[in-house]
Enzyme design. Sequence first.
Site, short mmCIF file in Angstrom:
data_model
loop_
_atom_site.label_atom_id
_atom_site.label_comp_id
_atom_site.label_asym_id
_atom_site.label_seq_id
_atom_site.Cartn_x
_atom_site.Cartn_y
_atom_site.Cartn_z
N LYS A 1 -6.96 -2.96 1.76
CA LYS A 1 -7.05 -2.92 3.22
C LYS A 1 -8.44 -2.46 3.63
O LYS A 1 -9.00 -1.56 2.98
CB LYS A 1 -6.03 -1.92 3.78
CG LYS A 1 -4.60 -2.39 3.76
CD LYS A 1 -3.70 -1.36 4.44
CE LYS A 1 -2.23 -1.71 4.26
NZ LYS A 1 -1.82 -2.92 4.97
N ARG B 1 7.91 -6.07 0.26
CA ARG B 1 8.99 -7.03 -0.05
C ARG B 1 9.26 -7.09 -1.54
O ARG B 1 10.38 -7.40 -1.96
CB ARG B 1 8.63 -8.41 0.54
CG ARG B 1 7.39 -9.03 -0.04
CD ARG B 1 6.83 -10.15 0.83
NE ARG B 1 6.16 -9.62 2.03
CZ ARG B 1 5.61 -10.39 2.98
NH1 ARG B 1 5.67 -11.70 2.87
NH2 ARG B 1 5.02 -9.84 4.02
N1 BES Z 1 2.63 -1.53 5.14
C1 BES Z 1 2.11 -2.75 5.63
C2 BES Z 1 2.62 -3.10 7.04
C3 BES Z 1 2.26 -2.17 8.15
C4 BES Z 1 1.24 -2.48 9.02
C5 BES Z 1 2.98 -1.02 8.37
C6 BES Z 1 0.93 -1.63 10.07
C7 BES Z 1 2.68 -0.16 9.43
C8 BES Z 1 1.65 -0.48 10.27
C9 BES Z 1 2.52 -3.88 4.69
O1 BES Z 1 2.63 -3.54 3.35
C10 BES Z 1 1.44 -4.91 4.75
O2 BES Z 1 0.35 -4.62 4.37
N2 BES Z 1 1.80 -6.11 5.24
C11 BES Z 1 0.88 -7.19 5.34
C12 BES Z 1 1.55 -8.43 4.81
C13 BES Z 1 0.63 -9.60 4.65
C14 BES Z 1 -0.39 -9.34 3.58
C15 BES Z 1 1.45 -10.83 4.32
C16 BES Z 1 0.52 -7.34 6.81
O3 BES Z 1 1.40 -7.15 7.66
O4 BES Z 1 -0.62 -7.61 7.11
MN MN Z 2 0.82 -3.57 2.31
#
Ligand code: BES
Ligand code: MN
Length: 511
Positions: A285, A359
């Site tokens: 990230k 997931r």
């Molecule tokens: N933990 C994150 C989602 C999240 C985002 C939680 C903001 C709380 C606040 C999750 O693991 C994630 O990174 N999801 C990605 C998925 C994508 C790579 C398909 C996302 O939502 O960008």
């Molecule tokens: Mn994530």
Amino acid sequence: MTALTLSTSGAAALRADAIVVGVAKGAKGPVVAPGAEAVDKAFDGKLASVLETLGASGAEGEVTKLPAPSGLKSPVVLAVGLGTALDKDDAYSAESLRRAAGAAARALHGFKKAGFALPVEAVEDAAAIAEGALLGAYAFTAYQGGEKDGKGESGSGAKQPLAEIVVLGGKPRDKAFKAAAERALALAEEINRARDLVNTPPNDLYPESFAAVVAAAGKEHGLKVQVLDEKSLSKGGYGGIIGVGQGSEHGPRLVKLAYTHPKAEKTLAFVGKGITYDSGGISLKPAGHNETMKCDMAGAAAVFAAVITAARLGLRVNVTGWLALAENMPSGGAVRPGDVLRMYSGKTVEVLNTDAEGRLVLADALTRASEERPDAIVDVATLTGAMVLALGSRTFGIMGNDESFRTAIHEIAEEAGEQSWPMPLPAELRKGMDSPTADIANMGERMGGGLVAGLFLQEFVGEDIAWAHLDIAGPAFNDGGPFGYTPKGGTGSAVRTLVALAERTAAGDLG
Ligand code: BES
Ligand code: MN
Ligand code: ZN
């Protein structure tokens, strides 16, 4: 920990540090809400006009502190806006009372004892006031005040929350009121514990230490706790949990926490995403997106809190919690975009983005939970940023394989005071996850990303088991200012919904 009592004594006679009264919006300025008659009398019946002079309107969350006149045994009167228009037909709703009590309790950090003289017509009102006040009386100070005595009174201005809450107008000897107060206390204490876990920094809360907290709490309440460590997970073929956890110094865990009742007719399984820190892994990230990712275990914290609450309330239902715990980090041993994992179900997954890790751990836990053939499964997860884009930061999305179960959860959440909205699982989004190499990829179309994640999870749920998926990425963590009974940071999102679902199931209200 804050103590809760119900009292029949009048607001004037109660010896406390503050008395809380409600203010509603009248046609011509603020109106003092029922429950505060004795306080108003001490102001010679002029409390409303005093408040108006000070600029109060009765708006939701508005707080006005006044020195108490003689005639009251407490030195401070705190008037809190209810946001509701004073209308005889429109009783004060449970949620408006909960929010007002919470805002008042927050404004009383640093005070010791407060009496809440808000409108109580029925037991539900007293319960809502107790719940809101206990949830507002929360502060996470464990890491503050180090330069002094560790009691959170450092230059940062951290104050301890209220130590004693007295709900006035309740009937302490009435069975229903007693039970409601006990329920409110158990529920709020467990929600506050979930908040603590979410707020605990990820250098201290990792899968092993989280599992230890659960084991200790399980022991305290006589629940069965089983912890699979990385060795047992590898041996057991939990490819999803192992894959996500393998990039971290802290190995993953799958924790099973089981509450059983000898006369239970139904069994619920709650499955929580417990990523104790989500760096994104190799699909790292960017800065700006990882500062609050200690919150990525909020689903597991909610499940933990809900199972313990069900046990404390002695509900006539079996509730099994499954916590899928891992830290998503990018070491040389981390899972790579392009790797294929063999999941606990036997399905293979091509990892296209290591940041879609939730997931993967949930899939294994859902398959494992399904093996025990519960009557229903609910998973709770901070799963996608897409759900936050769709519903904002105070509402969680509900998906599932059974429309009536999804609708029931939406209604139960609403009644419990949690904002949620049903979301679809459109079949056409499945093909976006087709993989040339494996059975499925862990990412699909960007559009509708929250629903894509839901479709992925669905493939790991056992045949004919009612399943719902709560994506709490928005409401789990409050990066904004506090409001109502919601603090900054961890919120305890979904606990009330899970507990209410267990209660309804115990009562036989759900098919
Ligand atoms: N933990 C994150 C989602 C999240 C985002 C939680 C903001 C709380 C606040 C999750 O693991 C994630 O990174 N999801 C990605 C998925 C994508 C790579 C398909 C996302 O939502 O960008
Ligand atoms: Mn994530
Ligand atoms: Zn995540």
